[in-house]
Design a protein around this motif. Sequence first.
Motif, mmCIF file in Angstrom:
data_model
loop_
_atom_site.group_PDB
_atom_site.id
_atom_site.type_symbol
_atom_site.label_atom_id
_atom_site.label_comp_id
_atom_site.label_asym_id
_atom_site.label_seq_id
_atom_site.Cartn_x
_atom_site.Cartn_y
_atom_site.Cartn_z
ATOM 1 N N ALA A 52 0.836 -1.198 0.000
ATOM 2 C CA ALA A 52 0.000 0.000 0.000
ATOM 3 C C ALA A 52 0.872 1.251 0.000
ATOM 4 N N HIS A 53 0.234 2.389 -0.194
ATOM 5 C CA HIS A 53 0.949 3.666 -0.176
ATOM 6 C C HIS A 53 0.091 4.708 0.532
ATOM 7 N N PRO A 54 0.676 5.841 0.908
ATOM 8 C CA PRO A 54 -0.111 6.848 1.632
ATOM 9 C C PRO A 54 -1.203 7.445 0.750
ATOM 10 N N ALA A 55 -2.322 7.790 1.384
ATOM 11 C CA ALA A 55 -3.413 8.500 0.734
ATOM 12 C C ALA A 55 -3.626 9.809 1.487
ATOM 13 N N PRO A 56 -4.266 10.787 0.875
ATOM 14 C CA PRO A 56 -4.457 12.082 1.540
ATOM 15 C C PRO A 56 -5.120 11.934 2.907
ATOM 16 N N GLY A 57 -4.702 12.799 3.816
ATOM 17 C CA GLY A 57 -5.291 12.799 5.154
ATOM 18 C C GLY A 57 -4.758 11.712 6.055
ATOM 19 N N THR A 69 -1.791 -0.122 9.996
ATOM 20 C CA THR A 69 -0.433 0.053 9.467
ATOM 21 C C THR A 69 -0.507 0.731 8.100
ATOM 22 N N PRO A 70 -0.941 1.983 8.051
ATOM 23 C CA PRO A 70 -1.130 2.643 6.758
ATOM 24 C C PRO A 70 0.153 2.725 5.948
ATOM 25 N N ALA A 71 0.049 2.284 4.692
ATOM 26 C CA ALA A 71 1.153 2.309 3.717
ATOM 27 C C ALA A 71 2.302 1.380 4.093
ATOM 28 N N ARG A 72 2.091 0.473 5.038
ATOM 29 C CA ARG A 72 3.165 -0.408 5.501
ATOM 30 C C ARG A 72 2.878 -1.881 5.256
ATOM 31 N N HIS A 73 1.792 -2.221 4.576
ATOM 32 C CA HIS A 73 1.400 -3.628 4.442
ATOM 33 C C HIS A 73 1.252 -4.020 2.973
ATOM 34 N N PRO A 74 1.359 -5.323 2.663
ATOM 35 C CA PRO A 74 1.168 -5.783 1.281
ATOM 36 C C PRO A 74 -0.262 -5.522 0.810
ATOM 37 N N VAL A 75 -0.436 -5.478 -0.498
ATOM 38 C CA VAL A 75 -1.779 -5.287 -1.036
ATOM 39 C C VAL A 75 -2.499 -6.613 -1.214
ATOM 40 N N SER A 76 -1.764 -7.708 -1.195
ATOM 41 C CA SER A 76 -2.369 -9.027 -1.398
ATOM 42 C C SER A 76 -2.155 -9.896 -0.161
ATOM 43 N N PHE A 77 -3.189 -10.668 0.190
ATOM 44 C CA PHE A 77 -3.048 -11.624 1.287
ATOM 45 C C PHE A 77 -2.088 -12.758 0.908
ATOM 46 N N ALA A 78 -1.827 -12.905 -0.392
ATOM 47 C CA ALA A 78 -0.937 -13.969 -0.870
ATOM 48 C C ALA A 78 0.489 -13.460 -1.059
ATOM 49 N N TRP A 79 0.884 -12.462 -0.270
ATOM 50 C CA TRP A 79 2.184 -11.825 -0.480
ATOM 51 C C TRP A 79 3.351 -12.799 -0.330
ATOM 52 N N GLN A 80 3.202 -13.825 0.501
ATOM 53 C CA GLN A 80 4.327 -14.744 0.698
ATOM 54 C C GLN A 80 4.621 -15.555 -0.560
ATOM 55 N N GLY A 197 2.303 11.411 6.258
ATOM 56 C CA GLY A 197 2.944 12.552 6.892
ATOM 57 C C GLY A 197 4.254 12.951 6.237
ATOM 58 N N ASP A 198 4.406 12.661 4.948
ATOM 59 C CA ASP A 198 5.615 13.012 4.199
ATOM 60 C C ASP A 198 6.854 12.364 4.799
ATOM 61 N N GLN A 199 6.694 11.185 5.377
ATOM 62 C CA GLN A 199 7.828 10.417 5.886
ATOM 63 C C GLN A 199 8.214 9.362 4.860
ATOM 64 N N ALA A 200 9.362 8.722 5.088
ATOM 65 C CA ALA A 200 9.890 7.814 4.081
ATOM 66 C C ALA A 200 10.745 6.730 4.720
ATOM 67 N N VAL A 201 11.073 5.725 3.918
ATOM 68 C CA VAL A 201 12.053 4.694 4.267
ATOM 69 C C VAL A 201 13.142 4.755 3.202
ATOM 70 N N HIS A 202 14.384 4.887 3.628
ATOM 71 C CA HIS A 202 15.475 5.062 2.668
ATOM 72 C C HIS A 202 16.715 4.320 3.155
ATOM 73 N N TRP A 203 17.620 4.032 2.238
ATOM 74 C CA TRP A 203 18.863 3.352 2.586
ATOM 75 C C TRP A 203 19.853 4.334 3.210
ATOM 76 N N VAL A 204 20.538 3.890 4.258
ATOM 77 C CA VAL A 204 21.693 4.626 4.772
ATOM 78 C C VAL A 204 22.985 3.851 4.512
ATOM 79 N N ARG A 205 22.876 2.557 4.287
ATOM 80 C CA ARG A 205 23.964 1.723 3.757
ATOM 81 C C ARG A 205 23.342 0.870 2.666
ATOM 82 N N GLY A 206 23.977 0.877 1.500
ATOM 83 C CA GLY A 206 23.338 0.310 0.332
ATOM 84 C C GLY A 206 23.498 -1.180 0.155
ATOM 85 N N LEU A 207 22.878 -1.654 -0.915
ATOM 86 C CA LEU A 207 22.821 -3.075 -1.206
ATOM 87 C C LEU A 207 24.117 -3.629 -1.775
ATOM 88 N N GLU A 208 25.121 -2.754 -1.994
ATOM 89 C CA GLU A 208 26.433 -3.263 -2.401
ATOM 90 C C GLU A 208 27.158 -3.937 -1.243
#
Length: 244
Positions: A52-57, A69-80, A197-208
Amino acid sequence: MSAESGGRTGLQGKLSQWLRGRRPKEAAADVGGREALLLAAASAGLPLAPAAHPAPGYRCSCDRVGCPTPARHPVSFAWQTQSTTDRGQIERWARHQPQANFITATGMVHDVLDVPLEAGREALERLLGSGIEVGPVAESDDGRLLFFTLTRGTPEDEDEWWPCELDCHPETADEHPGLRWHCRGSYVLVPPARLPGDQAVHWVRGLEHPLPDPLSLLEVLTDACSRYVGEELDHENAAWPLRR
């Protein structure tokens, strides 16, 4: 702290640009950069699925009333079973769902040690100062630091498994205060991701950085979490007379 890619070109060069300061909220205007990060995660073995992703308000795109858990969960129950590292599928998802976050299913290839931000920063400094291989680390603006590690694997004795929940059990809270170990049956958001709330999840140490053994980080992380929780309790106790 930012990740360095050593002047690599092509995909790695674009990743380096993002990991040195690009924020996930900028990804909406840069589809190629968003896809590059997602494909790099898949190339590193992290199975992905749309979320999911954030929606207004401060709402969630799932439109569930009071989504916990707004914008923090899979969109499908079959995510695994849906989670994949297939490049073509991830490209289709990313292009057809340009606002979607993505989760990565843990316990297949990797686990995630999820700690309070302040404790995680202290632990990260200690680990790097000790020369311990840390691996990729993501920061969530809602106050958590995520350490990506190898999974524990499938033990011969199935009784050695514990069910992964989004927090520690009460009986282990004294041992692992504030630590959440995402393994089999769990997931986390993978950068770039947007939160309400204009927050994000970002890398501070990358996938290399290669995925480390989780046990090599556990002692330092739990020690930092113990001090963090102790300081929080001391602060609450000091304030208690004012609340009576």
